[in-house]
Design an enzyme around this catalytic site. Structure first.
Site, PDB file in Angstrom:
ATOM      1  N   HIS A 166       0.837  -1.208   0.000  1.00  0.00           N
ATOM      2  CA  HIS A 166       0.000   0.000   0.000  1.00  0.00           C
ATOM      3  C   HIS A 166       0.865   1.248   0.000  1.00  0.00           C
ATOM      4  O   HIS A 166       0.531   2.245  -0.647  1.00  0.00           O
ATOM      5  CB  HIS A 166      -0.929  -0.024   1.217  1.00  0.00           C
ATOM      6  CG  HIS A 166      -1.931   1.087   1.222  1.00  0.00           C
ATOM      7  ND1 HIS A 166      -2.897   1.212   0.235  1.00  0.00           N
ATOM      8  CD2 HIS A 166      -2.113   2.124   2.077  1.00  0.00           C
ATOM      9  CE1 HIS A 166      -3.643   2.280   0.500  1.00  0.00           C
ATOM     10  NE2 HIS A 166      -3.181   2.848   1.600  1.00  0.00           N
ATOM     11  N   LYS A 172      -9.969  12.959  -2.851  1.00  0.00           N
ATOM     12  CA  LYS A 172     -11.036  12.352  -2.074  1.00  0.00           C
ATOM     13  C   LYS A 172     -10.818  12.602  -0.593  1.00  0.00           C
ATOM     14  O   LYS A 172      -9.694  12.860  -0.141  1.00  0.00           O
ATOM     15  CB  LYS A 172     -11.118  10.848  -2.339  1.00  0.00           C
ATOM     16  CG  LYS A 172      -9.942  10.035  -1.801  1.00  0.00           C
ATOM     17  CD  LYS A 172     -10.054   8.576  -2.174  1.00  0.00           C
ATOM     18  CE  LYS A 172      -8.841   7.790  -1.644  1.00  0.00           C
ATOM     19  NZ  LYS A 172      -8.854   6.390  -2.084  1.00  0.00           N
ATOM     20  N   ASP A 215      -5.566   1.423  -8.786  1.00  0.00           N
ATOM     21  CA  ASP A 215      -5.220   1.519  -7.368  1.00  0.00           C
ATOM     22  C   ASP A 215      -4.451   0.263  -6.995  1.00  0.00           C
ATOM     23  O   ASP A 215      -4.371  -0.685  -7.790  1.00  0.00           O
ATOM     24  CB  ASP A 215      -6.471   1.670  -6.516  1.00  0.00           C
ATOM     25  CG  ASP A 215      -6.219   2.498  -5.254  1.00  0.00           C
ATOM     26  OD1 ASP A 215      -5.042   2.631  -4.859  1.00  0.00           O
ATOM     27  OD2 ASP A 215      -7.195   3.008  -4.675  1.00  0.00           O
TER      28      ASP A 215
END
Length: 317
Positions: A131, A193, A219
């Site tokens: 991530h 976002k 993503d």
């Protein structure tokens, strides 16, 4: 004395492990994994690993806590059986989203998992699309951080999409998405976002030209698909012509299947770093294999070769 290599699979994603072994031209090592009546996990290697370069393949998916505990016990068993080295192959590294403290009294769970793997006895980690890349620094051992960007780029390039643009789902992902846009030789746009709650996101603005364009939103993972499908709708509201989704890890926790199926997305492309359950797939979902890349990484590590060669666009798996 000649060096010896063996690959063993955990129970979280045996299909991927078998595919890796097939590409390497070897048989998976035999290991007995079962549970006692009280749900404690038991592991015993049925093949000798004394003096063997041991590779343990276990994606932290499904029941991630059980998969992690199983992996830790496998590492401990291999260490106590005198394996020459233990390389842990983790296609999907769970807890990677908990890589920093965002609020008071929160844990940094990704660092805890790194510490557990280290104490258990791992000597090297091979993983894919963490991530955050900085998670590699949580380990005091070599970490080979692979990426599926090239695999996704090759697939989207084969579609011959006209007037395409790569769209980053947030500012933090922009640097990675820029690499994909360079691979495809198309422009980049960025969505902004905000997250009012876990697994919830609101798209507040879009930077870049998306009107009349075919958007490729990528993503590192798709979990409940709430964020990425909301982003797809925001792009359509801004005049985008078509939306394609791409991600390395297709977690697809409920209700991801329904959200993707009912969205205006043309196609959602993920890889098989995690097992895609039958009840989580749909007609819009395409799954690409990362087994050739992991097999090449294992081969290069065993042969003391360069893993970075795998990132060369001309490298043939």
């Amino acid at each position: 004395m000649s060096r010896n290599m063996m690959v063993f699979s955990g129970t979280s994603h045996p299909e991927l492990s078998q595919e890796i072994a097939d590409i390497l031209g070897i048989e998976l090592g035999k290991v007995k994994i079962e549970k006692f009546a009280n749900q404690e996990i038991y592991v015993r290697f049925l093949d000798s690993v004394r003096g063997v370069e041991t590779f343990l393949v276990q994606s932290l998916c499904g029941d991630v806590n059980e998969a992690l505990m199983e992996l830790l016990i496998m590492i401990d068993a291999a260490k106590r059986a005198s394996a020459a080295s233990i390389c842990v192959v983790i296609p999907h590294f769970a807890y990677a989203r908990q890589d920093k403290k965002s609020a008071a009294r929160e844990p940094i769970s990704a660092k805890l998992v790194a510490d557990l793997l280290t104490v258990a006895g791992a000597n090297r980690i091979i993983t894919m699309d963490l991530h955050q890349g900085q998670i590699q620094g949580f380990f005091d051992m070599p970490v080979n951080h692979l990426t599926a960007l090239g695999i996704l780029a090759d697939y989207f390039d084969s579609l011959n999409l006209e007037n395409a643009v790569v769209v980053s789902p947030d500012v933090g992902r922009a640097k990675v998405c820029k690499k994909l846009s360079d691979m495809l030789d198309v422009p980049l746009a960025i969505m902004h976002k905000e997250r009012p709650e876990h697994n919830e996101a609101e798209i507040t603005s879009i930077i870049g030209d998306v009107e009349g364009k075919t958007c490729i939103v990528t993503d590192d993972m798709i979990d409940t698909a709430g964020t990425i499908t909301a982003g797809a709708q925001a792009l359509l509201d801004k005049g985008a012509k078509a939306i394609y989704l791409g991600a390395t890890h297709g977690i697809l926790s409920p209700p991801a299947r329904e959200r993707i199926r009912d969205s205006a997305v043309v196609e959602c492309v993920v890889t098989n770093t995690v097992a895609i359950l039958e009840d989580r797939t749909c007609d819009k979902l395409t799954v690409l294999s990362v087994a050739p890349m992991f097999a090449a990484a294992i081969r290069n590590v065993f042969n003391n070769g360069s893993v970075s060669d795998l990132f060369d666009p001309d490298f043939e798996f």
